[in-house]
Design a protein around this motif. Structure first.
Motif, PDB file in Angstrom:
ATOM      1  N   MET A  65       0.843  -1.174   0.000  1.00  0.00           N
ATOM      2  CA  MET A  65       0.000   0.000   0.000  1.00  0.00           C
ATOM      3  C   MET A  65       0.883   1.230   0.000  1.00  0.00           C
ATOM      4  O   MET A  65       1.837   1.313   0.750  1.00  0.00           O
ATOM      5  N   THR A  66       0.599   2.159  -0.818  1.00  0.00           N
ATOM      6  CA  THR A  66       1.245   3.455  -0.781  1.00  0.00           C
ATOM      7  C   THR A  66       0.172   4.483  -0.461  1.00  0.00           C
ATOM      8  O   THR A  66      -0.847   4.553  -1.130  1.00  0.00           O
ATOM      9  N   ALA A 115      -7.284   2.167   9.916  1.00  0.00           N
ATOM     10  CA  ALA A 115      -8.494   1.491  10.401  1.00  0.00           C
ATOM     11  C   ALA A 115      -8.994   2.112  11.700  1.00  0.00           C
ATOM     12  O   ALA A 115     -10.187   2.182  11.939  1.00  0.00           O
ATOM     13  N   GLY A 116      -8.076   2.551  12.536  1.00  0.00           N
ATOM     14  CA  GLY A 116      -8.493   3.133  13.798  1.00  0.00           C
ATOM     15  C   GLY A 116      -7.326   3.350  14.736  1.00  0.00           C
ATOM     16  O   GLY A 116      -6.162   3.186  14.367  1.00  0.00           O
ATOM     17  N   LEU A 117      -7.681   3.719  15.946  1.00  0.00           N
ATOM     18  CA  LEU A 117      -6.709   4.015  16.987  1.00  0.00           C
ATOM     19  C   LEU A 117      -6.849   3.016  18.112  1.00  0.00           C
ATOM     20  O   LEU A 117      -7.969   2.592  18.445  1.00  0.00           O
ATOM     21  N   THR A 118      -5.736   2.655  18.704  1.00  0.00           N
ATOM     22  CA  THR A 118      -5.731   1.855  19.913  1.00  0.00           C
ATOM     23  C   THR A 118      -4.634   2.404  20.805  1.00  0.00           C
ATOM     24  O   THR A 118      -3.910   3.318  20.416  1.00  0.00           O
ATOM     25  N   LEU A 158     -10.135  -1.095  19.524  1.00  0.00           N
ATOM     26  CA  LEU A 158      -9.791  -0.302  18.347  1.00  0.00           C
ATOM     27  C   LEU A 158     -10.952   0.655  18.106  1.00  0.00           C
ATOM     28  O   LEU A 158     -12.101   0.226  18.001  1.00  0.00           O
ATOM     29  N   VAL A 159     -10.647   1.938  18.045  1.00  0.00           N
ATOM     30  CA  VAL A 159     -11.656   2.967  17.839  1.00  0.00           C
ATOM     31  C   VAL A 159     -11.446   3.557  16.451  1.00  0.00           C
ATOM     32  O   VAL A 159     -10.329   3.965  16.114  1.00  0.00           O
ATOM     33  N   ALA A 175      -3.609  -4.289   8.927  1.00  0.00           N
ATOM     34  CA  ALA A 175      -3.340  -4.795  10.275  1.00  0.00           C
ATOM     35  C   ALA A 175      -1.944  -4.438  10.775  1.00  0.00           C
ATOM     36  O   ALA A 175      -1.607  -4.770  11.905  1.00  0.00           O
ATOM     37  N   ASP A 176      -1.108  -3.771   9.976  1.00  0.00           N
ATOM     38  CA  ASP A 176       0.163  -3.272  10.496  1.00  0.00           C
ATOM     39  C   ASP A 176      -0.116  -2.187  11.527  1.00  0.00           C
ATOM     40  O   ASP A 176      -1.107  -1.463  11.442  1.00  0.00           O
TER      41      ASP A 176
END
Length: 144
Positions: free
Chosen positions: A1-2, A13-16, A49-50, A100-101
């Motif tokens: 992905m770039t 995807a979100g913050l954790t 994960l928010v 998922a990284d």
């Protein structure tokens, strides 16, 4: 992905919450960071994960670290060197990012080793890290 977008929501995807644990003794002895940040149980995450639409502004969230109930780090993501809109594209230019990284974005001022006198965790210390709008993460420090 770039990532070519300056809108982090398109690629994040979100913050954790993550506890960026460092064994300073190993880091100082080795003269680099790899082993001091890579031991088993280091970099705990969660508990949730928010998504970005669940927070008001990812560039201005309170971030904190408490040790045994004492606030040692207290700041906002506005004080981080890079925001998500800069960090994700910079990372994707340097290495491949895949779904998922994880990207640790930074830590607030007040790291124990930079205090005068330095503050180091003791066996049994309870460390809680938190980000506004995301559940806090508590870990028990264990020395082996």
């Amino acid at each position: 992905m770039t990532c070519r977008s300056r809108t982090p929501g398109e690629h994040v995807a979100g913050l954790t919450v993550g506890n960026d644990v460092t064994a300073r003794d190993l880091q100082e002895r080795d003269g680099q960071w790899v082993r001091g940040k890579s031991l088993d149980t280091f970099a705990p995450l969660g508990p949730e994960l928010v998504t970005l639409d669940e927070v008001d502004d990812s560039h201005d969230l309170d971030v904190r670290t408490d040790v045994d109930g004492e606030r040692l780090q207290d700041s906002t993501t506005a004080n981080f060197i890079f925001g998500l809109d800069e960090l994700v594209p910079a990372c994707s230019r340097a290495f491949t990012l895949r779904p998922a990284d994880l990207v640790f974005t930074g830590t607030p001022p007040g790291v124990g080793s930079s205090r005068d006198p330095p503050v180091h965790l003791d066996d049994g210390d309870r460390v809680t890290v938190g980000v506004e709008g995301v559940s806090g993460l508590t870990n028990l420090c264990r020395h082996r």
